[in-house]
Structure formats: C-alpha cells, structure tokens
Design an enzyme around this catalytic site. Structure first.
Site: not given
Length: 302
Positions: A145, A148
């Site tokens: 995550e 990203h």
C-alpha cells in the site's frame, strides 16, 4: 526474477498505455472532425472540461471521498500500537512520511491506500485482515500500500480516468448527434469517402470500450508495480506472498464493492468470478503469488 527489472518494466508499460490512451483521444477527435466537421470540434473542449472537473475534483479530495464510500474510520496510535509500529517500520524503510491509518469494520480481509500525495496518504485495513494476518504478512500488505503512495498511483489513476472520461463523454455526445440528426456535416462535405465516414462511426462507438480496457490495463500494471516496489522496501517477498495466499484462500468479499473504489483494494472485490481478465483492475492473484515465489527462489534478486 529481479524486482528492479519488474519495476522498470511496469513503469515503461504504464507510460506506453497512457500514450495509447492519448492516441485514442486523437483518433476520436479525428473521427469527430471527419464526420461532423467544425461541429464535432466544438464538442471536444466541452467533453474534456467535464472530465477534468469531475475527475480532478475527486482526485483533490480523494482521501475524504474514499473514507466516506468505504466507511473507514481514522484511528490514532493509542487505538492499535502494534499496527502503527509495523507501519512506522515500513514507512522508514520506504523513506515516506507516516500515513494516516483507518479501520473498516468488515470481516473480509482487505486493505487500501489513498491520498493525492505522500503528505495526504492514508492506509486503511479491514478488521478481517487484522484478525487473520500475522506481523510478516501485514508488513507485506503495508509495503504494497505504501508503494502505491510512493509511485503516485492516485495521480496516475486520475490521469487515466480523465482521459477515459473525456473519450466516453465525447463519444456519447457525438453518437447522440448522429442518431438524432444534430450537427450534420456541411454540404461541401457530402462528397467525402463513405468508407471514412463508416470508419469514423465505428471509432466513435467502440472508443469508450477501448478506453475502459486501457484504463484497466494501467491499473493492473500499477498493482504489479506495487508488488515489486513492496519487495524493494522490505527485501522480503515472503511476507507479501503469504498475505496474498491468505487473500486467495478467503472467499469473503468486502461489503463496499462499488466500481468507483474497487481498484484501490489490494484484492479487488469485483475481479474473479465473471469478470474478464481484460476488464480486471488487478492481475490474477495466483500470478502475483507466482512472481513473488520466483523472487523467493532467487534471494540475490532482492
């Protein structure tokens, strides 16, 4: 299987796909000019303007919008010190600021990141993922995550969505003009090659579908890039591989499965069953697992 090569390949293919979307816009504009002349040209800035306002407004407030749509609630370190400790470790390894943290009350294991830039980043976890994953697996999920965030995937998604939206709006306006007789070509254009007119018509009808396919392909590349970048952060493909295996083995799906936010989850709630791979926002999870296994088999690659 080297994570650096994977990162480079996915970045290159993302650029190629974005360039392809740009070419598609050019083809649609050409088709509009061929069929409608100056009337078609007048619709172009209108379509682009609507797409820019809608998508970039959402991009600017992405964290607030996503929290509302998913039901995620921001928490403080005192609420879950162990989780914050793991996130801080990965944030330090990645060179990123500590993101905000949120929890989604949902038994299905999943997680997502949002925010328009690293300073506005937020990572959310379902209660289900915190229950079923151990520290190493959560570390892999967090690294994915934060990847990203580091790769500015919210920005890339906004660019892709703007382009796809402009194509869809432009095609919709022009096809409606065709069916309802608006914007007919001037008499001086009546001698134009009928094959060119048919070709233009086909382009205007199929362009929105092509834009969706390109947008999905870009999303898949960014997911693959996030997997490779996660390994760069942790130097441990095992954690993320085990986490993906947990997700693959679990059949539950998050309650919030809107198409508007499906692409942000680490495992899309819409991919799988009846969704063609061409329309999927994520690579097949078994392919992602296989790639990470290859890295594990070659420790020198990370």
């Amino acid at each position: 299987m080297n994570f650096r090569k994977l990162q480079a390949a996915n970045r290159r293919k993302t650029i190629e796909l974005l360039f392809g979307m740009g070419l598609l816009v050019g083809v649609v504009v050409y088709a509009a000019l061929t069929y409608f002349g100056k009337t078609g040209a007048g619709v172009v800035p209108f379509a682009v303007g609507i797409a820019l306002i809608s998508v970039w407004g959402s991009y600017w407030a992405s964290d607030t919008i996503v929290l509302t749509m998913t039901g995620a609630k921001e928490i403080q370190e005192s609420d879950n010190p162990k989780l914050f400790n793991i996130i801080q470790e990965v944030a330090i390894a990645s060179g990123l600021k500590m993101p905000k943290v949120a929890i989604v009350e949902d038994s299905a294991p999943n997680a997502f990141a949002t925010g328009r830039n690293p300073d506005k980043a937020l990572i959310a976890f379902t209660t289900g993922i915190l229950e079923v994953m151990d520290r190493e697996e959560l570390q892999g999920v967090i690294a994915h995550e934060l990847s990203h965030v580091a790769n500015r995937d919210t920005l890339v998604s906004a660019v892709a969505a703007t382009t796809a939206g402009a194509i869809a709006i432009l095609s919709d306006f022009l096809t409606r003009m065709m069916w309802f007789g608006g914007g007919r070509r001037d008499d001086r254009d009546n001698n134009q090659n009928p094959l060119a007119l048919i070709f233009s018509l086909v382009i205007l009808i199929l362009a929105p579908l092509a834009a969706v396919l390109l947008r999905s392909a870009i999303s898949r590349r960014r997911e693959a890039l996030a997997d490779a970048t996660a390994v760069a952060f942790t130097r441990n493909p095992t954690g993320l591989r085990r986490a993906l295996e947990v997700l693959a083995a679990d059949s539950t799906v998050v309650q919030q499965r809107s198409t508007a936010v499906a692409h942000i989850w680490i495992e899309s709630p819409l991919d799988g069953n009846s969704v063609s791979k061409l329309f999927s926002t994520h690579p097949p999870i078994q392919e992602r697992i296989a790639t990470l296994r290859l890295m594990e088999a070659n420790p020198e690659s990370y």
